[in-house]
Design an enzyme around this catalytic site. Structure first.
Site, PDB file in Angstrom:
ATOM      1  N   GLY A 199     -11.856  -7.824  -1.232  1.00 37.53           N
ATOM      2  CA  GLY A 199     -10.730  -8.246  -0.407  1.00 37.53           C
ATOM      3  C   GLY A 199     -10.443  -9.732  -0.457  1.00 37.53           C
ATOM      4  O   GLY A 199      -9.287 -10.153  -0.511  1.00 37.53           O
TER       5      GLY A 199
ATOM      6  N   LYS B 262     -22.353 -14.467   1.510  1.00 34.90           N
ATOM      7  CA  LYS B 262     -23.785 -14.160   1.641  1.00 34.90           C
ATOM      8  C   LYS B 262     -24.351 -13.463   0.420  1.00 34.90           C
ATOM      9  O   LYS B 262     -23.752 -12.511  -0.074  1.00 34.90           O
ATOM     10  CB  LYS B 262     -23.987 -13.236   2.840  1.00 34.90           C
ATOM     11  CG  LYS B 262     -23.762 -13.906   4.158  1.00 34.90           C
ATOM     12  CD  LYS B 262     -24.027 -12.915   5.246  1.00 34.90           C
ATOM     13  CE  LYS B 262     -24.136 -13.615   6.579  1.00 34.90           C
ATOM     14  NZ  LYS B 262     -24.372 -12.651   7.643  1.00 34.90           N
TER      15      LYS B 262
ATOM     16  N   ARG C 153       0.820  -1.215   0.000  1.00 30.41           N
ATOM     17  CA  ARG C 153       0.000   0.000   0.000  1.00 30.41           C
ATOM     18  C   ARG C 153       0.855   1.266   0.000  1.00 30.41           C
ATOM     19  O   ARG C 153       0.452   2.283  -0.567  1.00 30.41           O
ATOM     20  CB  ARG C 153      -0.943   0.007   1.206  1.00 30.41           C
ATOM     21  CG  ARG C 153      -2.073  -0.960   0.985  1.00 30.41           C
ATOM     22  CD  ARG C 153      -3.106  -0.880   2.056  1.00 30.41           C
ATOM     23  NE  ARG C 153      -4.282  -1.620   1.633  1.00 30.41           N
ATOM     24  CZ  ARG C 153      -5.215  -2.085   2.446  1.00 30.41           C
ATOM     25  NH1 ARG C 153      -5.108  -1.872   3.748  1.00 30.41           N
ATOM     26  NH2 ARG C 153      -6.246  -2.739   1.984  1.00 30.41           N
TER      27      ARG C 153
HETATM   28  P1  AMP Z   1     -17.441 -12.486   1.255  1.00 27.99           P
HETATM   29  O1  AMP Z   1     -16.813 -11.711   2.353  1.00 27.99           O
HETATM   30  O2  AMP Z   1     -18.903 -12.393   1.188  1.00 27.99           O
HETATM   31  O3  AMP Z   1     -16.765 -12.256  -0.098  1.00 27.99           O
HETATM   32  O4  AMP Z   1     -17.188 -14.017   1.619  1.00 27.99           O
HETATM   33  C1  AMP Z   1     -15.929 -14.597   1.668  1.00 27.99           C
HETATM   34  C2  AMP Z   1     -15.969 -15.793   2.547  1.00 27.99           C
HETATM   35  O5  AMP Z   1     -16.907 -16.707   2.026  1.00 27.99           O
HETATM   36  C3  AMP Z   1     -14.658 -16.514   2.619  1.00 27.99           C
HETATM   37  O6  AMP Z   1     -14.141 -16.368   3.911  1.00 27.99           O
HETATM   38  C4  AMP Z   1     -15.009 -17.966   2.336  1.00 27.99           C
HETATM   39  O7  AMP Z   1     -14.461 -18.860   3.268  1.00 27.99           O
HETATM   40  C5  AMP Z   1     -16.515 -17.977   2.479  1.00 27.99           C
HETATM   41  N1  AMP Z   1     -17.118 -19.038   1.660  1.00 27.99           N
HETATM   42  C6  AMP Z   1     -16.995 -19.225   0.342  1.00 27.99           C
HETATM   43  N2  AMP Z   1     -17.656 -20.317  -0.036  1.00 27.99           N
HETATM   44  C7  AMP Z   1     -18.202 -20.859   1.060  1.00 27.99           C
HETATM   45  C8  AMP Z   1     -19.019 -21.992   1.312  1.00 27.99           C
HETATM   46  N3  AMP Z   1     -19.379 -22.801   0.325  1.00 27.99           N
HETATM   47  N4  AMP Z   1     -19.447 -22.207   2.582  1.00 27.99           N
HETATM   48  C9  AMP Z   1     -19.085 -21.381   3.572  1.00 27.99           C
HETATM   49  N5  AMP Z   1     -18.308 -20.289   3.395  1.00 27.99           N
HETATM   50  C10 AMP Z   1     -17.872 -20.040   2.162  1.00 27.99           C
END
Ligand code: AMP
Length: 407
Positions: free
Chosen positions: A358, A202, A40
């Site tokens: 991220g 999510k 950064r």
């Molecule tokens: P986000 O912050 O919404 O981009 O989510 C990222 C997180 O989603 C990461 O820490 C992953 O471990 C989690 N993730 C991705 N796929 C899965 C899954 N099939 N089940 C549970 N967590 C997941």
């Protein structure tokens, strides 16, 4: 709307002037507070060097971490000032605060080309409240405001936008401009076919993104845990997989809208499943309509990856946000890492690949891929997500439009 950058300012506009530059020096640190990754700081060098070479008196302002209730050694920018001095090959003093008489005096003693760093702006709780009098105090230090911190551009804080209200000249730094340009190009003027890959935990955090992309792209690939709410909306049983039950109806609507708008949607065909969400959990493969009741999907399977590979081959523009699986665990990293490899290959073949968020960036790093192997890897997680949602970022909106008459 395009914004004016430091390159649009004449030498007279900056030479001998105090230029307040919001940078993102929120670097990761080791336990002994040494910097574990100085990317950064390096990313801000072009802007700093350009301004300094033009004879500006460069006053850098940044946050570091989330200090609560005032100054502390833990969140001091001292290690950053030392590293920046090394990288620039000249001394960058750390001033004791970011506002106040002592700081103002020190800033007024600067010579043309000098660079100083203000102490962590979040030592003042007013910063995050965008407090008008704090913004005014901060603005006293500069005559020109430059925002080069894309990572915080989605926050309406004093140092990211409040300060601009007291300045006559507000422009973008080179890093911020690069981010905005890359994301704008892919979102507003993509070479087609244009594919988006959306993953992550999510669906509720990506609704705005999906809705905004619906009118823009030709293909949407949905992976990660959020895919299970869509699979449930299609009537599939998803075992113990992460599902947002209150979003199943919304996913049904989204799927219908994608169809209406002729956007092709790809959901996982097969999944790597386990009984528990943890490192070393025993993994097994299941098709998307046969996930065992006592298991959860934690990565996409090989049939899904083959389909994604096939579908992406002809795409000219590809935007990726969010991992396809729980890539932090070895057993569930394969899909996400295979996607990283695919995107590197497609970039070599001429596709424009833009990565935001991220976790996707962390996955690129974890897989050991070079960010330069993509067309653009965004440095801002939340900011890139909001940009992809089509939201106006306060730290960008406050900058002078390119049309404004020359300074
Ligand atoms: P986000 O912050 O919404 O981009 O989510 C990222 C997180 O989603 C990461 O820490 C992953 O471990 C989690 N993730 C991705 N796929 C899965 C899954 N099939 N089940 C549970 N967590 C997941």
């Amino acid at each position: 709307m395009l914004k004016k950058t430091i390159k649009h300012l004449s030498k007279e506009a900056v030479s001998g002037k105090r230029v307040l530059v919001r940078v993102d020096f929120n670097v990761p640190q080791n336990e002994d507070l040494s910097i574990s990754d100085d990317s950064r700081i390096r990313a801000a060098l072009d802007t700093i060097k350009h301004l300094s070479a033009e004879g500006a008196r460069v006053i850098l302002v940044s946050h570091l971490g989330r200090p609560k209730g005032g100054p502390s050694d833990k969140y001091s920018l001292k290690p950053v000032a030392a590293r920046l001095s090394e990288l620039l090959g000249k001394n960058v003093p750390l001033l004791p605060s970011c506002i106040g008489k002592e700081v103002e005096e020190k800033v007024h003693q600067m010579k043309d080309g000098d660079v100083v760093l203000l102490e962590n702006v979040r030592f003042h709780p007013e910063e995050e409240k965008n407090d008008p009098s704090f913004s005014k105090e901060l603005s006293k230090l500069g005559e020109v405001f430059v925002n080069d911190a894309f990572g915080t551009a989605h926050r309406a804080h004093s140092s990211t936008m409040g300060v601009s209200q007291h300045m006559n000249i507000n422009v973008s730094g080179l890093l911020l401009n690069k981010e905005i340009k890359a994301l704008t190009e892919v979102l507003h003027n993509p070479e087609r076919p244009f594919a988006t890959i959306i993953g992550g935990a999510k669906v509720s955090t990506k609704i705005g993104v999906l809705k905004n992309l619906m009118d823009k792209c030709d293909l949407i690939i949905i992976g990660g845990a959020m895919a299970f709410t869509f699979l449930k909306a299609q009537g599939k049983t998803v075992g113990k997989s992460l599902v947002e039950d209150d979003k199943v109806d919304l996913c049904k609507e989204l799927l219908a809208d994608f169809k209406k708008k002729n956007v092709k949607v790809i959901l996982p065909l097969d999944l790597v499943c386990a009984a528990e969400f943890k490192s070393g959990a025993e993994a097994s493969l299941a098709t998307a309509d046969s996930i065992p009741e006592d298991k959860m999907g934690l990565d996409v399977g090989p049939a899904t990856m083959s389909l994604i590979h096939k579908e992406l081959q002809d795409c000219k523009s590809i935007l990726w946000n969010g991992p396809l699986g729980a890539f932090e665990y070895k057993n569930f990293e394969t899909g996400t890492f295979a996607l990283v490899d695919m995107l590197v290959e497609l970039t070599k073949k001429g596709a424009k690949t833009v990565v935001g968020g991220g976790d996707s960036v962390a996955a690129i790093e974890a897989h050991g891929a070079n960010p330069e192997s993509f067309t653009h890897v965004s440095t801002g997680g939340g900011a890139s997500l909001e940009f992809i949602e089509g939201l106006e970022l306060p730290g960008v909106a406050c900058l002078d439009p390119l049309e404004k008459s020359a300074v």
